[in-house]
Design an enzyme around this catalytic site. Structure first.
Site, mmCIF file in Angstrom:
data_model
loop_
_atom_site.group_PDB
_atom_site.id
_atom_site.type_symbol
_atom_site.label_atom_id
_atom_site.label_comp_id
_atom_site.label_asym_id
_atom_site.label_seq_id
_atom_site.Cartn_x
_atom_site.Cartn_y
_atom_site.Cartn_z
ATOM 1 N N SER A 111 0.804 -1.227 -0.015
ATOM 2 C CA SER A 111 0.139 -0.051 -0.041
ATOM 3 C C SER A 111 0.848 1.157 0.118
ATOM 4 O O SER A 111 0.403 2.503 0.019
ATOM 5 C CB SER A 111 -1.112 -0.031 1.203
ATOM 6 O OG SER A 111 -0.257 -0.058 2.422
ATOM 7 N N ASP A 112 2.079 1.089 -0.026
ATOM 8 C CA ASP A 112 2.970 2.340 0.148
ATOM 9 C C ASP A 112 3.112 3.097 -1.191
ATOM 10 O O ASP A 112 2.914 2.399 -2.215
ATOM 11 C CB ASP A 112 4.408 1.891 0.351
ATOM 12 C CG ASP A 112 5.543 2.995 0.573
ATOM 13 O OD1 ASP A 112 5.599 3.701 1.677
ATOM 14 O OD2 ASP A 112 5.942 3.416 -0.574
ATOM 15 N N ILE A 113 2.841 4.291 -0.970
ATOM 16 C CA ILE A 113 2.544 5.063 -2.405
ATOM 17 C C ILE A 113 3.912 4.934 -3.249
ATOM 18 O O ILE A 113 3.697 4.875 -4.549
ATOM 19 C CB ILE A 113 2.324 6.631 -2.201
ATOM 20 C CG1 ILE A 113 1.905 7.347 -3.288
ATOM 21 C CG2 ILE A 113 3.159 7.062 -1.326
ATOM 22 C CD1 ILE A 113 0.688 6.800 -4.160
#
Length: 273
Positions: free
Chosen positions: A229-231
């Protein structure tokens, strides 16, 4: 001062690692050496690292040699083969050509990785680095110009107003103090399974899966974590494949890199820096 020469099996891009570590506003260098805060049961000591050539490092420090050497080898991944070799021929092949001789360097200790991850939640990277520096300089220890981040013991009795004065949000103040006051033995957790560590951390207020994954990677050095989920990860996949995947799609794409997904995440971050 003790010194120890380490000869690596694989090339070790010390200069590349130094360049990335400069993003940490607390990083200290002297000439071609890194000055590294080392926390061991005996106390706080400053270690030194420099490269003699592409396969040879010189480690040193003032303090107990064996525990310091163990910490430095663990944090800078000197005891494991370079996982990049497993990605040759995968979709990361081009990134490996640029950054493959680097390693994912661990934080000072697991508690530091946790408070850093809490500070970094939902703010842009540059401001998160400023906040982290303020926190560590204010409540940590300055030893000959090298900053040791605050331990849980040093942070637990800090007043909330003191943290808010650093421009930390009320929620982050609550989360940081909750972690410091939790009574968790973060060092002892190093011997636990990923699942046990995750279960322990997720019980803390303000700690979700993204934070847990980062602590497992940067605090405990676990090799097969992937913060899908890390941008930054999503942006790196977008650059690599031409479109930004959903979190679920990123999880699926990461399967190609098991069982070294932590290192794959590092390479993906490097590809967009």
């Amino acid at each position: 001062m003790w010194q120890e020469k380490i000869v690596m099996q694989d090339a070790y891009d010390f200069d590349g690692i130094r360049r990335r570590l400069r993003g940490d506003r607390l990083q200290v260098e002297h000439e071609d050496r890194l000055l590294v805060p080392v926390l061991v049961p005996e106390g706080k000591f400053i270690g030194q690292m420099e490269a003699l050539d592409s396969h040879t490092l010189l480690l040193g420090g003032e303090g107990p040699k064996e525990p310091m050497l163990h910490q430095l080898r663990h944090r800078f991944r000197l005891d494991v083969r370079n996982p990049s070799q497993a990605f040759i021929g995968t979709s990361l092949d081009g990134i490996v050509c640029r950054f493959g001789a680097e390693r994912l360097v661990l934080d000072v200790d697991p508690f530091t990785a946790l408070i850093r991850s809490i500070v970094h939640q939902q703010v842009n990277l540059s401001f998160a680095q400023v906040l982290t520096e303020r926190l560590c300089r204010t409540f940590g220890t300055d030893q000959d110009g090298v900053i040791f981040p605050p331990t849980a013991e040093e942070l637990r009795d800090v007043e909330p107003e003191q943290l808010r004065a650093l421009q930390l949000s009320g929620r982050k103040v609550e989360y940081l103090l909750g972690a410091a006051q939790s009574g968790i033995d973060f060092r002892q957790l190093a011997d636990a399974s990923d699942a046990t560590i995750a279960e322990t951390l997720i019980a803390l207020k303000g700690v979700g899966p993204w934070t847990v994954q980062n602590v497992l990677m940067f605090g405990y050095g676990r090799q097969d974590l992937f913060p899908a989920s890390d941008i930054g990860i999503l942006r790196a996949f977008e650059r690599l494949h031409g479109n930004r995947p959903s979190v679920e799609e990123a999880v699926s794409l990461s399967q190609e890199f098991a069982p070294y997904r932590s290192h794959a995440a590092y390479l993906l971050w490097r590809s967009i820096e």
